[in-house]
Design an enzyme around this catalytic site. Structure first.
Site, mmCIF file in Angstrom:
data_model
loop_
_atom_site.group_PDB
_atom_site.id
_atom_site.type_symbol
_atom_site.label_atom_id
_atom_site.label_comp_id
_atom_site.label_asym_id
_atom_site.label_seq_id
_atom_site.Cartn_x
_atom_site.Cartn_y
_atom_site.Cartn_z
ATOM 1 N N ALA A 83 0.853 -1.195 0.000
ATOM 2 C CA ALA A 83 0.000 0.000 0.000
ATOM 3 C C ALA A 83 0.880 1.233 0.000
ATOM 4 C CB ALA A 83 -0.886 0.017 1.250
ATOM 5 N N THR A 134 -5.982 -0.662 8.448
ATOM 6 C CA THR A 134 -5.629 0.309 9.491
ATOM 7 C C THR A 134 -6.834 0.695 10.337
ATOM 8 O OG1 THR A 134 -4.902 2.600 9.786
ATOM 9 C CG2 THR A 134 -5.970 2.118 7.717
ATOM 10 N N TYR A 159 -5.603 8.875 2.468
ATOM 11 C CA TYR A 159 -5.047 7.548 2.805
ATOM 12 C C TYR A 159 -6.118 6.660 3.428
ATOM 13 C CZ TYR A 159 -2.865 3.992 5.746
ATOM 14 O OH TYR A 159 -2.566 2.805 6.371
ATOM 15 N N SER A 162 -8.825 5.589 1.098
ATOM 16 C CA SER A 162 -8.414 4.561 0.129
ATOM 17 C C SER A 162 -8.330 3.193 0.811
ATOM 18 C CB SER A 162 -7.086 4.934 -0.536
ATOM 19 O OG SER A 162 -6.009 4.876 0.384
ATOM 20 N N LYS A 198 7.921 8.712 9.091
ATOM 21 C CA LYS A 198 6.905 8.544 10.135
ATOM 22 C C LYS A 198 7.455 9.075 11.458
ATOM 23 C CE LYS A 198 4.454 6.299 7.036
ATOM 24 N NZ LYS A 198 4.638 4.935 6.647
ATOM 25 N N TYR A 216 3.355 18.525 15.005
ATOM 26 C CA TYR A 216 2.219 19.159 14.333
ATOM 27 C C TYR A 216 1.253 19.718 15.393
ATOM 28 C CZ TYR A 216 3.622 16.301 10.224
ATOM 29 O OH TYR A 216 4.307 15.699 9.188
ATOM 30 N N GLY A 291 -6.873 18.373 8.521
ATOM 31 C CA GLY A 291 -7.817 17.298 8.873
ATOM 32 C C GLY A 291 -7.259 16.299 9.873
HETATM 33 P P1 NAD Z 1 5.304 0.776 3.992
HETATM 34 O O1 NAD Z 1 4.993 2.056 3.302
HETATM 35 O O2 NAD Z 1 6.495 0.708 4.893
HETATM 36 O O3 NAD Z 1 5.482 -0.403 2.921
HETATM 37 C C1 NAD Z 1 4.617 -0.559 1.841
HETATM 38 C C2 NAD Z 1 5.253 -1.535 0.869
HETATM 39 O O4 NAD Z 1 4.340 -1.717 -0.234
HETATM 40 C C3 NAD Z 1 6.571 -1.067 0.272
HETATM 41 O O5 NAD Z 1 7.539 -2.094 0.305
HETATM 42 C C4 NAD Z 1 6.228 -0.679 -1.158
HETATM 43 O O6 NAD Z 1 7.299 -0.845 -2.071
HETATM 44 C C5 NAD Z 1 5.073 -1.632 -1.447
HETATM 45 N N1 NAD Z 1 4.171 -1.142 -2.495
HETATM 46 C C6 NAD Z 1 3.614 0.092 -2.602
HETATM 47 N N2 NAD Z 1 2.869 0.178 -3.722
HETATM 48 C C7 NAD Z 1 2.940 -1.024 -4.320
HETATM 49 C C8 NAD Z 1 2.368 -1.568 -5.505
HETATM 50 N N3 NAD Z 1 1.594 -0.816 -6.313
HETATM 51 N N4 NAD Z 1 2.626 -2.856 -5.827
HETATM 52 C C9 NAD Z 1 3.428 -3.618 -5.048
HETATM 53 N N5 NAD Z 1 4.018 -3.141 -3.918
HETATM 54 C C10 NAD Z 1 3.760 -1.866 -3.568
HETATM 55 O O7 NAD Z 1 3.973 0.378 4.767
HETATM 56 P P2 NAD Z 1 3.793 -0.324 6.194
HETATM 57 O O8 NAD Z 1 3.854 0.714 7.245
HETATM 58 O O9 NAD Z 1 4.682 -1.493 6.268
HETATM 59 O O10 NAD Z 1 2.265 -0.791 6.061
HETATM 60 C C11 NAD Z 1 1.953 -2.042 5.482
HETATM 61 C C12 NAD Z 1 0.445 -2.221 5.475
HETATM 62 O O11 NAD Z 1 -0.060 -2.139 6.800
HETATM 63 C C13 NAD Z 1 -0.293 -1.142 4.673
HETATM 64 O O12 NAD Z 1 -1.351 -1.760 3.990
HETATM 65 C C14 NAD Z 1 -0.804 -0.184 5.737
HETATM 66 O O13 NAD Z 1 -1.988 0.446 5.316
HETATM 67 C C15 NAD Z 1 -1.062 -1.135 6.887
HETATM 68 N N6 NAD Z 1 -0.945 -0.555 8.236
HETATM 69 C C16 NAD Z 1 0.170 0.159 8.591
HETATM 70 C C17 NAD Z 1 0.278 0.638 9.901
HETATM 71 C C18 NAD Z 1 1.496 1.399 10.358
HETATM 72 O O14 NAD Z 1 1.488 1.935 11.464
HETATM 73 N N7 NAD Z 1 2.566 1.471 9.594
HETATM 74 C C19 NAD Z 1 -0.757 0.402 10.817
HETATM 75 C C20 NAD Z 1 -1.880 -0.308 10.394
HETATM 76 C C21 NAD Z 1 -1.961 -0.801 9.106
HETATM 77 O O1 DAU Z 2 -3.102 4.295 12.814
HETATM 78 C C1 DAU Z 2 -2.450 3.518 11.873
HETATM 79 C C2 DAU Z 2 -1.704 4.390 10.883
HETATM 80 O O2 DAU Z 2 -0.566 4.909 11.575
HETATM 81 C C3 DAU Z 2 -1.258 3.631 9.641
HETATM 82 O O3 DAU Z 2 -2.399 3.183 8.950
HETATM 83 C C4 DAU Z 2 -0.404 4.529 8.725
HETATM 84 O O4 DAU Z 2 0.064 3.794 7.622
HETATM 85 C C5 DAU Z 2 0.776 5.025 9.548
HETATM 86 O O5 DAU Z 2 1.573 5.896 8.775
HETATM 87 C C6 DAU Z 2 0.296 5.734 10.821
HETATM 88 O O6 DAU Z 2 -0.380 6.980 10.487
HETATM 89 P P1 DAU Z 2 -0.139 8.323 11.331
HETATM 90 O O7 DAU Z 2 -0.492 9.478 10.505
HETATM 91 O O8 DAU Z 2 -0.768 8.210 12.684
HETATM 92 O O9 DAU Z 2 1.470 8.207 11.539
HETATM 93 P P2 DAU Z 2 2.634 9.309 11.474
HETATM 94 O O10 DAU Z 2 3.866 8.674 12.009
HETATM 95 O O11 DAU Z 2 2.693 9.987 10.158
HETATM 96 O O12 DAU Z 2 2.147 10.389 12.549
HETATM 97 C C7 DAU Z 2 1.906 10.031 13.902
HETATM 98 C C8 DAU Z 2 1.400 11.260 14.615
HETATM 99 O O13 DAU Z 2 2.472 12.203 14.719
HETATM 100 C C9 DAU Z 2 0.276 11.974 13.880
HETATM 101 O O14 DAU Z 2 -0.633 12.495 14.837
HETATM 102 C C10 DAU Z 2 0.981 13.108 13.144
HETATM 103 C C11 DAU Z 2 2.138 13.437 14.059
HETATM 104 N N1 DAU Z 2 3.389 13.900 13.416
HETATM 105 C C12 DAU Z 2 3.891 13.184 12.380
HETATM 106 C C13 DAU Z 2 5.059 13.550 11.760
HETATM 107 C C14 DAU Z 2 5.617 12.753 10.595
HETATM 108 C C15 DAU Z 2 4.042 15.018 13.899
HETATM 109 O O15 DAU Z 2 3.589 15.661 14.867
HETATM 110 N N2 DAU Z 2 5.206 15.387 13.288
HETATM 111 C C16 DAU Z 2 5.753 14.704 12.233
HETATM 112 O O16 DAU Z 2 6.817 15.112 11.710
#
Ligand code: NAD
Ligand code: DAU
Length: 355
Positions: A83, A134, A159, A162, A198, A216, A291
């Protein structure tokens, strides 16, 4: 021994899943990944020589290539993690999110369903499509309450909208075609190999390098943090024991404001990396995310009750491990921050495959 097709296996969570499958089970893994900016094969260096591991550089939107991969590898299960995952990128450029998360999930569902229809009765009955999603699909919470599996969807960002769309597609493929799916919705993950866009890895690396730590808004938004290996264990359990057509929320009961998270990282760094202490002097309040969801909090009772899962790490132990990992994995960090990991794919992986 089964063959598990993991999409997005070169990403943060996908690579943790692949490493666990190779290290802790007998299963074969096919890692299918397009290798966008977020895909990094260096995160799989410890398992990539294992004969039970295969890599396919494929876009999930490419139906022809997906058909080839299903035909050649004959998987018994799919774990769909590929994703576009970063909320801020979805705000500045939503197109890739619509394409990969919605069109890509549709294309993958159809390829998997076609493959499933070719299986004999026994393999067909055992087949699973596990969609990884998520907690952001549920929207934002006020001061009280938790996300439960029966809540209505109210996604707020491109995000999360989608991902919500992809969850609905998966649900419909089960309802309409009897396709054997299970879906999980997880809270914020953190841990090793996390791409430094992140919050947690960004703050660790900026603090070590004496750069501003951007918060933020007021820093009072709340996220519910889960150590990535605990998530990967939960995913393996759901794949094995989850009930078809069900969804399971996964979370660590670890609610923290963003300011608390950043202060905790700074305290750990003051101890482990005293140069530049106190690191919290680098905290900088910046314009809020448009948002910006206020609070996420997962009720993880269903997966605990039905499948017996509980996290092994608490936030304090997991965060310390994470900071230690970033401090002692300079090569990975340098590869990612310099962009060199993308060249590494071209020069190493392509040559190795050809050999
Ligand atoms: P990430 O961005 O680290 O990794 C995504 C991977 O998907 C990458 O290796 C990328 O190359 C691959 N990818 C992207 N587009 C692609 C495509 N069109 N075809 C094939 N591969 C593709 O993401 P993540 O943080 O490891 O998240 C993985 C999954 O878990 C996602 O579906 C995300 O929505 C979900 N998720 C993430 C979190 C979080 O906190 N990171 C929490 C809950 C759910
Ligand atoms: O809740 C699950 C989701 O968590 C996943 O589905 C997403 O893939 C993952 O990216 C994450 O989303 P968030 O938007 O919560 O994660 P992020 O690390 O971008 O931000 C965490 C919190 O910190 C959010 O409230 C925004 C804030 N933030 C983020 C960044 C990058 C800041 O304050 N400063 C920053 O520079």
């Amino acid at each position: 021994m089964k063959t598990i097709l993991v999409t997005g296996g070169a990403g943060f969570i996908g690579s943790a899943v692949v490493r666990q499958f190779i290290n802790d089970t007998e299963h074969r893994v096919v890692n299918l990944d397009k290798l966008t900016y977020a895909g990094n094969l260096q995160s799989l260096a410890s398992v990539s020589d294992n004969p039970r591991y295969r890599f396919e550089q494929v876009d999930i939107c490419d139906a022809t290539e997906l058909a080839r991969v299903f035909r050649e590898h004959q998987p018994d299960a799919v774990m769909h993690l590929a994703a576009e995952s970063h909320v801020d990128r979805s705000i500045s450029g939503p197109a890739a999110f619509i394409q990969t998360n919605i069109v890509g999930t549709y294309t993958l569902l159809e390829a998997a369903r076609t493959h499933w229809n070719t299986l004999n009765a026994e393999r067909k009955a055992a087949f699973r499509f596990h969609h990884i999603s998520t907690d952001e699909v549920y929207g934002s919470l006020g001061e009280t309450g938790f996300f439960t599996e029966d809540m209505p969807y109210e996604p707020n960002s491109p995000y999360s909208a989608s991902k919500a769309s992809s969850d609905h597609l998966v649900r419909a493929w089960h309802h309409t075609y009897g396709f054997p799916v299970v879906t999980t919705n997880c809270s914020n993950n953190y841990g090793p190999y996390h791409f430094p866009e992140k919050l947690i890895p960004l703050v660790i690396l900026n603090a070590v390098n004496g750069k501003p730590l951007p918060i933020y808004g007021k820093g009072d938004n709340i996220r519910d943090w889960l150590y990535v290996d605990d998530h990967a264990r939960a995913l393996r359990l759901v794949l094995e024991k989850g009930k078809l057509g069900e969804t399971y929320n996964i979370g660590g009961w670890n609610e923290k404001t963003n300011l608390q998270v950043v202060q905790s990282i700074c305290s750990i760094l003051d101890e482990l990396h005293p140069q530049g202490a106190p690191h919290n002097k680098l905290i900088t309040y910046v314009t809020d995310r448009p948002g910006h969801d206020q609070r996420y909090a997962i009720n993880a009772n269903k997966i605990a009750r039905d499948l017996g899962w509980k996290p092994l790490e608490n936030f304090e132990s997991g965060l310390r491990k994470t900071v230690e990992w970033y401090l002692s994995n300079d090569a990975w960090v340098k590869g990612v921050t310099s962009g060199e990991y993308q060249n590494w794919v071209q020069s190493n992986y392509t040559n190795r495959s050809a050999a």
